[in-house]
Scaffold this motif. Structure first.
Motif, short mmCIF file in Angstrom:
data_model
loop_
_atom_site.label_atom_id
_atom_site.label_comp_id
_atom_site.label_asym_id
_atom_site.label_seq_id
_atom_site.Cartn_x
_atom_site.Cartn_y
_atom_site.Cartn_z
N VAL A 153 0.79 -1.31 0.21
CA VAL A 153 0.05 0.01 -0.09
C VAL A 153 0.74 1.29 -0.03
N LYS A 154 1.98 1.11 0.86
CA LYS A 154 3.01 2.51 0.91
C LYS A 154 3.62 2.27 -0.45
N ARG A 155 3.77 1.44 -1.17
CA ARG A 155 4.63 1.59 -2.29
C ARG A 155 3.79 2.21 -3.47
N ALA A 156 2.47 1.89 -3.44
CA ALA A 156 1.67 2.65 -4.36
C ALA A 156 1.55 4.29 -3.84
N GLN A 157 1.48 4.43 -2.58
CA GLN A 157 1.53 5.82 -2.13
C GLN A 157 2.94 6.64 -2.65
N VAL A 158 3.78 5.87 -2.83
CA VAL A 158 5.19 6.41 -3.18
C VAL A 158 5.08 6.92 -4.72
N LEU A 159 4.37 6.20 -5.29
CA LEU A 159 4.25 6.41 -6.73
C LEU A 159 3.41 7.65 -6.92
N LYS A 160 2.20 7.45 -6.10
CA LYS A 160 1.17 8.68 -6.25
C LYS A 160 2.06 10.12 -5.88
N ALA A 161 2.74 9.91 -4.77
CA ALA A 161 3.49 11.26 -4.27
C ALA A 161 4.45 11.71 -5.19
N VAL A 162 5.04 10.77 -5.85
CA VAL A 162 5.94 11.19 -6.95
C VAL A 162 5.48 11.92 -8.25
N ARG A 163 4.40 11.38 -8.56
CA ARG A 163 3.67 11.87 -9.57
C ARG A 163 2.92 13.46 -9.46
N ASN A 164 2.56 13.45 -8.12
CA ASN A 164 2.11 14.75 -7.58
C ASN A 164 3.09 15.72 -7.60
N PHE A 165 4.37 15.21 -7.24
CA PHE A 165 5.37 16.33 -6.92
C PHE A 165 5.76 16.94 -8.29
N PHE A 166 5.94 15.95 -9.51
CA PHE A 166 6.44 16.55 -10.66
C PHE A 166 5.13 17.19 -11.51
N ASP A 167 3.83 16.74 -11.30
CA ASP A 167 2.70 17.19 -11.98
C ASP A 167 2.73 18.65 -11.48
N ARG A 168 3.09 19.00 -10.23
CA ARG A 168 2.77 20.54 -9.81
C ARG A 168 3.97 21.24 -10.37
N ARG A 169 5.20 20.57 -10.73
CA ARG A 169 5.85 21.56 -11.21
C ARG A 169 5.99 21.56 -12.63
N ASP A 170 5.03 21.29 -13.43
CA ASP A 170 4.71 21.28 -14.72
C ASP A 170 5.69 20.24 -15.57
N TYR A 171 6.18 19.03 -15.04
CA TYR A 171 6.65 17.97 -15.74
C TYR A 171 5.52 17.41 -16.62
N LEU A 172 5.76 16.77 -17.55
CA LEU A 172 4.92 15.92 -18.40
C LEU A 172 5.05 14.46 -18.41
N GLU A 173 4.31 13.54 -17.78
CA GLU A 173 4.53 11.96 -17.88
C GLU A 173 4.46 11.65 -19.09
N VAL A 174 5.36 10.70 -19.44
CA VAL A 174 5.62 10.22 -20.72
C VAL A 174 5.93 8.69 -20.48
N GLU A 175 5.76 7.98 -21.76
CA GLU A 175 6.11 6.58 -21.81
C GLU A 175 7.20 6.31 -23.13
N THR A 176 8.27 5.64 -22.81
CA THR A 176 9.29 5.42 -23.79
C THR A 176 9.31 3.93 -23.99
N PRO A 177 9.99 3.43 -25.12
CA PRO A 177 9.83 1.80 -25.40
C PRO A 177 10.51 1.08 -24.41
N MET A 178 9.91 -0.18 -24.25
CA MET A 178 10.74 -1.11 -23.48
C MET A 178 11.43 -2.05 -24.13
N MET A 179 11.13 -2.21 -25.39
CA MET A 179 11.90 -3.19 -26.39
C MET A 179 12.66 -2.00 -27.10
N GLN A 180 14.07 -2.30 -27.28
CA GLN A 180 14.78 -1.40 -28.04
C GLN A 180 15.90 -2.04 -28.84
N PRO A 181 16.29 -1.51 -30.08
CA PRO A 181 17.08 -1.97 -30.96
C PRO A 181 18.44 -1.97 -30.43
N ILE A 182 18.92 -0.84 -29.44
CA ILE A 182 20.17 -0.60 -28.86
C ILE A 182 19.92 -0.41 -27.40
#
Length: 529
Positions: free
Chosen positions: A177-206
């Motif tokens: 439960v706390k681990r999930a709260q860690v992720l929520k707190a991290v997202r709130n911290f960066f969202d409030r500072r105008d960071y954009l959450e993105v996704e990048t490839p998990m399979m990469q040629p290099i």
């Protein structure tokens, strides 16, 4: 399904109970139960309400959960219903529920799921209880719950059967439960500072963005080799080139390396980048981020890890050279001076004195001097970094993606931060000179040819992206698993990963334990980038 003859026989006995439950008119595996409240909600709302108040204003509830204790008493009985990590007592009387429902109650086993409706009251001992009026059968536990599960000697059993660990041990559930709260707190911290959450490839040629050995796979349709991501760094910096000035990603990374209390081959990392900033800006941001997450998760910046109280709001900073001098062993003579780091003779003298003092340093003949300095730091200083500490200014040799210090070209603008004696984060001012980046990639390729499997591969497209112009940028990676360890006091990374990678059990009996004795009673979450 069956690991022993005991399990097979128990399954047969409970299957017979299922037949008897069906004969009472109960559906065996219904698809829903309309609960009016969750158990944690009832405990929060009514734990402080007196029995007199409950009797004056009866509250009717419908609750579902797993049976964790049953105490029959002739024509009545008590049981403990668990749901959402909390337990609530229920009281069942034959004259209140009727013969068929009471017969159902007598066929129930520990671990079964039921739904009940009734009204709240307090027993003579003052325990909050549901006086049951109806019972609905929801699912049967066809195998016995472990006896004294918390005390099992085989710790791996808890990791292999995490589903048991979660509902048998409330403190384990709380960690996740706390681990999930860690992720929520991290997202709130960066969202409030105008960071954009993105996704990048998990399979990469290099496989790029870190010094690590990757996992390999193959895409059949395109007939091309691919690597599981070791870090998202080079893709995130491509996004900064594209004009996304502040980006972050909470990502799964995969590194084909050993397993330890601090390393798992699959791990979670926060990585973020900020244009027009340098590593000093991210030092300040880190000293805000970590106590913010701690307060959101634990309500305080004070945590206990490995029996030591740690104040996550109080930080200290050393350069790598300062840290080596600060924590230099007393039996190795006087601490090295600044000029001792400038050439091979001074570094070899440090190695000699450490060997004589019994300190082992992982130094390889012919390796770059900067690599040896980093190894000396790890041997001399790392274990002492219990309170939050930032170590900055790293050798160029171990930092192929970092910007050099203007006045010291053999050193780069990089920092790592440590808590509890191990690294949690790694950051630097990003190298944005495409020609210099290409030279460093070529140097890394030369190291690969000399046998370093973790040296960085060439990424021509990333160099091309830099040629379009990466603004001054700082980036950082933070190990979520290790941060969760610090905030929950977990001593192993396996305790904060729901399903850690484990060696295959050598035999079913060894993996599961002897069920006949159980009874039927109650690597690298590395932040290196």
């Amino acid at each position: 399904m069956f690991e022993s003859e005991f399990e097979r026989n128990l399954f047969a006995l409970r299957k017979e109970k299922l037949s008897q439950i069906a004969a009472l008119g109960q559906p065996l595996y219904p698809n829903r139960f309309a609960a009016s409240h969750a158990v944690p909600e009832l405990r929060q709302r009514f734990d402080s309400v007196t029995g007199e108040a409950l009797e004056a204003a009866p509250t009717v509830v419908q609750v579902a959960g797993r049976l964790m204790a049953i105490r029959p008493q002739g024509k009545a009985g008590f049981a403990q219903l668990q749901q959402g990590g909390r337990r609530l007592q229920i009281y069942v009387r034959r004259d209140a529920v009727g013969d068929a429902a009471f017969d159902l109650f007598k066929l129930l086993d520990l671990g079964d799921h039921i739904g009940v409706s009734g009204y709240l009251f307090r027993t003579r001992t003052g325990e909050l209880t549901i006086h049951v009026e109806t019972i609905a059968f929801l699912a049967k536990a066809m195998l016995a719950l472990p006896e004294k599960y918390h005390g099992l000697a085989d710790v791996e059993l808890r990791y292999r059967q995490r589903y048991l660990d979660l509902f048998m041990n409330a403190e384990v559930r709380e960690v996740f439960v706390k681990r999930a709260q860690v992720l929520k707190a991290v997202r709130n911290f960066f969202d409030r500072r105008d960071y954009l959450e993105v996704e990048t490839p998990m399979m990469q040629p290099i496989a790029g963005g870190a010094a690590a050995k990757p996992f390999r796979t193959h895409h059949n349709a395109l007939d091309m080799p691919l690597y599981l991501r070791i870090a998202p760094e080079l893709y995130l910096k491509r996004l900064v080139v594209g004009g996304l000035d502040r980006v972050y990603e909470i990502n799964r990374n995969f590194r084909n390396e050993g397993i330890s209390t601090q390393h798992n081959p699959e791990f979670t990392m926060l990585e973020f980048y900020q244009a027009y900033a340098n590593y000093h800006d991210l030092m300040d941001l880190t000293e805000e981020l970590i106590p913010h997450v701690a307060r959101e998760v634990n309500g305080s910046a004070i945590t206990r890890f490995d029996d030591v109280e740690i104040d996550l709001a109080k930080w200290r900073r050393f350069t790598m050279r300062e840290a080596i001098a600060q924590f230099w062993p007393e039996n190795a003579g006087p601490p090295p001076a600044a000029n001792d780091f400038a050439g091979e003779s001074g570094i070899q003298e440090m190695l000699r004195r450490l060997r004589e003092a019994g300190v082992h340093v992982e130094a390889k003949p012919g390796e770059p001097l900067g690599q040896t300095i980093a190894s000396i730091f790890e041997a001399v200083a790392e274990e002492h970094l219990i309170q939050p500490t930032i170590i900055y200014d790293f050798p160029l040799a171990v930092s192929p993606l970092s910007k050099q210090k203007p006045d010291e070209p053999e050193w780069v603008e990089r920092f790592e931060f440590y808590i509890g004696g191990f690294e949690l984060g790694n950051a630097f001012s990003e190298l944005n000179d495409p020609e210099e980046q290409q030279r460093r990639f070529l140097n890394q390729l030369a190291q690969r040819e000399r046998g370093d499997e973790e040296a960085h591969q060439m990424d021509e497209d990333y160099v091309r992206a830099l040629a379009y112009g990466l603004p001054p940028t700082a980036g950082e990676g933070v190990g979520i698993d290790r941060l969760t360890m610090v905030l929950t006091g977990a001593k192993s990374i396996r305790d904060v990963i729901l399903f850690p990678l484990l060696r295959p059990a050598q035999s079913s009996a060894a993996a599961q334990g002897d069920l006949s004795s159980r009874g039927d009673a109650s690597g690298s979450d590395g932040a290196s980038r």
